[in-house]
Design a protein around this motif. Structure first.
Motif, short mmCIF file in Angstrom:
data_model
loop_
_atom_site.label_atom_id
_atom_site.label_comp_id
_atom_site.label_asym_id
_atom_site.label_seq_id
_atom_site.Cartn_x
_atom_site.Cartn_y
_atom_site.Cartn_z
N GLY A 1 0.83 -1.21 0.00
CA GLY A 1 0.00 0.00 0.00
C GLY A 1 0.86 1.25 0.00
O GLY A 1 0.63 2.18 -0.77
N GLN A 2 1.90 1.24 0.83
CA GLN A 2 2.84 2.38 0.90
C GLN A 2 3.50 2.60 -0.45
O GLN A 2 3.63 3.73 -0.93
CB GLN A 2 3.94 2.08 1.93
CG GLN A 2 3.52 2.22 3.36
CD GLN A 2 3.13 3.66 3.68
OE1 GLN A 2 3.70 4.59 3.13
NE2 GLN A 2 2.13 3.83 4.52
N LEU B 1 1.03 4.12 -2.87
CA LEU B 1 0.60 5.48 -2.56
C LEU B 1 1.75 6.48 -2.55
O LEU B 1 1.62 7.59 -3.04
CB LEU B 1 -0.11 5.52 -1.19
CG LEU B 1 -1.40 4.72 -1.11
CD1 LEU B 1 -1.95 4.72 0.30
CD2 LEU B 1 -2.46 5.26 -2.06
N SER B 2 2.90 6.08 -2.01
CA SER B 2 3.94 7.11 -1.88
C SER B 2 5.00 7.02 -2.96
O SER B 2 5.70 7.99 -3.21
CB SER B 2 4.56 7.10 -0.49
OG SER B 2 4.97 5.81 -0.17
N SER C 1 -6.93 -2.25 1.09
CA SER C 1 -6.03 -2.48 2.22
C SER C 1 -6.64 -3.59 3.09
O SER C 1 -7.83 -3.93 2.92
CB SER C 1 -5.87 -1.21 3.03
OG SER C 1 -7.09 -0.93 3.68
N LEU D 1 -8.08 1.44 -2.26
CA LEU D 1 -6.96 2.33 -2.56
C LEU D 1 -6.86 2.69 -4.04
O LEU D 1 -6.46 3.78 -4.40
CB LEU D 1 -5.63 1.67 -2.14
CG LEU D 1 -5.52 1.18 -0.71
CD1 LEU D 1 -4.24 0.39 -0.52
CD2 LEU D 1 -5.57 2.37 0.25
N ALA D 2 -7.23 1.72 -4.89
CA ALA D 2 -6.96 1.92 -6.32
C ALA D 2 -7.79 0.97 -7.16
O ALA D 2 -8.42 0.04 -6.64
CB ALA D 2 -5.48 1.68 -6.59
N ARG E 1 1.99 -0.02 -12.98
CA ARG E 1 1.59 1.31 -12.49
C ARG E 1 0.89 2.16 -13.55
O ARG E 1 0.07 3.01 -13.23
CB ARG E 1 2.78 2.06 -11.90
CG ARG E 1 3.86 2.34 -12.90
CD ARG E 1 4.86 3.29 -12.33
NE ARG E 1 6.01 3.36 -13.19
CZ ARG E 1 7.25 3.37 -12.76
NH1 ARG E 1 7.52 3.35 -11.49
NH2 ARG E 1 8.24 3.43 -13.62
N LEU F 1 -5.02 5.59 -8.60
CA LEU F 1 -5.21 5.68 -7.15
C LEU F 1 -6.50 6.43 -6.89
O LEU F 1 -6.81 7.40 -7.60
CB LEU F 1 -4.03 6.41 -6.50
CG LEU F 1 -2.66 5.75 -6.64
CD1 LEU F 1 -1.59 6.65 -6.06
CD2 LEU F 1 -2.64 4.39 -5.96
N ARG G 1 -7.19 8.39 -4.59
CA ARG G 1 -7.04 9.78 -4.11
C ARG G 1 -6.71 10.72 -5.29
O ARG G 1 -6.70 11.93 -5.13
CB ARG G 1 -5.96 9.87 -3.04
CG ARG G 1 -4.61 9.35 -3.52
CD ARG G 1 -3.46 10.13 -2.98
NE ARG G 1 -2.33 9.92 -3.85
CZ ARG G 1 -1.17 9.46 -3.45
NH1 ARG G 1 -0.95 9.20 -2.18
NH2 ARG G 1 -0.18 9.29 -4.31
N ASP G 2 -6.42 10.17 -6.49
CA ASP G 2 -6.07 11.01 -7.66
C ASP G 2 -7.27 11.81 -8.15
O ASP G 2 -8.37 11.29 -8.18
CB ASP G 2 -5.55 10.16 -8.82
CG ASP G 2 -4.13 9.68 -8.59
OD1 ASP G 2 -3.53 10.12 -7.60
OD2 ASP G 2 -3.67 8.86 -9.40
#
Ligand code: GLU
Length: 369
Positions: A285-286, A289-290, A317, A323-324, A361, A366, A368-369
């Motif tokens: 997940g990290q 996301l990051s 998660s 998350l995506a 990718r 994501l 949050r995008d």
């Protein structure tokens, strides 16, 4: 600096440039196009070439004089001409070329689409020049895209290109046919493709190729909607390529209708119906996301649903947060076998490894995008 700021382009070259006399290939126009391709690559602009010419290049090998040519005759010509056309390009480059032959069916089928996408990525990562054409020898009329302008637009979308360059035998789109209307003017920019724009294009006028201005506008329409700037340029003039290499616009520029990344994200998020869920651990997940990383099988803890390779899936998660959403490189039974496993083990477990990642990718959005 990348040519015109482009990271990746799809360049479409038609039969009239490859085999101008419909009697085998000629390097007459290809020399300056090949130099352009080499200079683009040297400047850091990746190139995918969509090249026609298989039928035209093989025409003189099959004796058949009546027109229109029946399909079996065209397919036989294409079988001869495709390798001639590839050889004609290959002699002009000091890097490797790869042949990719597609039908409309390949582009419609999710799994094959994903395979083409993976192959293109691998070729480009290895500095090989992909040369794409329709698989004319096997494609029946119903399976065909039909013209390479539309094929090039589909390839540009598939390859995530930021520009599509379509070579023509005139300088771009004119307000009327410049061969018959003396005061026809070149249209340098098109911000929106309206019925008037189609009307300017008239019908196909070509004896050698399939398309005309119409199919080029259709291609521009497809590509610009997907966020890809499209240029119609004169492929017969070396000056065209000098202009582009000097970062100057020439021909007709059809402006993209939205940002390419948001077009793809929109498609991934809203047009594809998720068929399952992948539950991933915190580390994965990290990374998603990051770091904007791809999702590896090692980070997957559970798989829900029954899906095929190429289907969309949600990524969640362990606490149930979505998350995506992305396109799975593997089916659910395959993922069940390789979840939690290091990518190097995939081939040992499945007996094959088409991809080291579960979701690439580029095929992931994501939430949050
Ligand atoms: N795929 C065809 C060929 O290579 C050309 C299609 C077109 O002219 O657009 O001969």
């Amino acid at each position: 600096m990348a040519v015109c700021g482009w990271k990746r382009i799809v360049l479409k070259v038609g039969s009239a440039l490859i085999a101008p006399n419909a009697a085998g290939c000629s390097t007459r126009y290809l020399l300056s196009i090949a130099r352009f391709i080499a200079e683009c690559r040297a400047a850091g602009t990746e190139v995918v070439l969509v090249s026609s010419g298989s039928v035209a290049a093989g025409r003189n090998a099959i004796s058949y004089k009546q027109l229109p040519l029946p399909i079996n005759v065209k397919q036989a010509m294409a079988a001869v001409g495709q390798s001639r056309m590839m050889a004609s390009w290959a002699q002009l480059f000091d890097f490797d070329c790869a042949q990719i032959l597609l039908t409309h069916d390949d582009l419609k089928d999710r799994r094959r689409y994903l395979n083409i996408d993976n192959t293109l990525r691998t070729l480009l990562a290895n500095q090989v020049l992909p040369i794409v054409n329709e698989n004319d020898t096997v494609a029946t009329a119903e399976l065909k895209v039909g013209d390479n302008d539309n094929l090039a637009a589909m390839v540009a979308i598939l390859a995530d290109a930021d520009a599509l360059l379509i070579c023509s035998d005139i300088d771009g789109l004119y307000t009327a046919n410049p061969r018959t209307v003396p005061d026809a003017a070149l249209v340098p920019q098109v911000t929106q493709i309206t019925p008037q724009i189609y009307a300017m294009a008239g019908g196909s006028h070509h004896a050698i190729g399939t398309g005309g201005m119409q199919t080029k506008i259709q291609a521009a329409d497809k590509a610009t909607r997907a966020g890809i700037d499209t240029l119609i340029i004169n492929g017969q003039k070396a000056a065209t390529f000098d202009e582009l290499l000097a970062n100057r616009q020439c021909g007709t520029l059809f402006h993209k209708q939205q940002e390419r990344v948001s077009a793809k994200k929109h498609w991934l998020r809203h047009s594809l119906k998720p068929r399952g869920q992948l539950v991933i651990d915190e580390g994965a997940g990290q990374a998603l996301l990051s770091r904007g990383a791809s999702l590896l099988p090692s980070g997957i803890t559970a798989i829900n649903g029954d899906f095929e390779k190429g289907d969309a899936v949600l990524v969640q998660s362990t606490t149930g947060q979505t998350l995506a959403q992305g396109i799975s490189q593997y089916s659910s039974p395959e993922l069940n076998k390789i979840r939690g496993v290091h990518s190097q083990q995939i081939a040992n477990i499945l007996g094959y490894c088409p991809s080291e990642v579960a979701i690439h990718r580029d095929d992931l959005v994501l939430f949050r995008d």
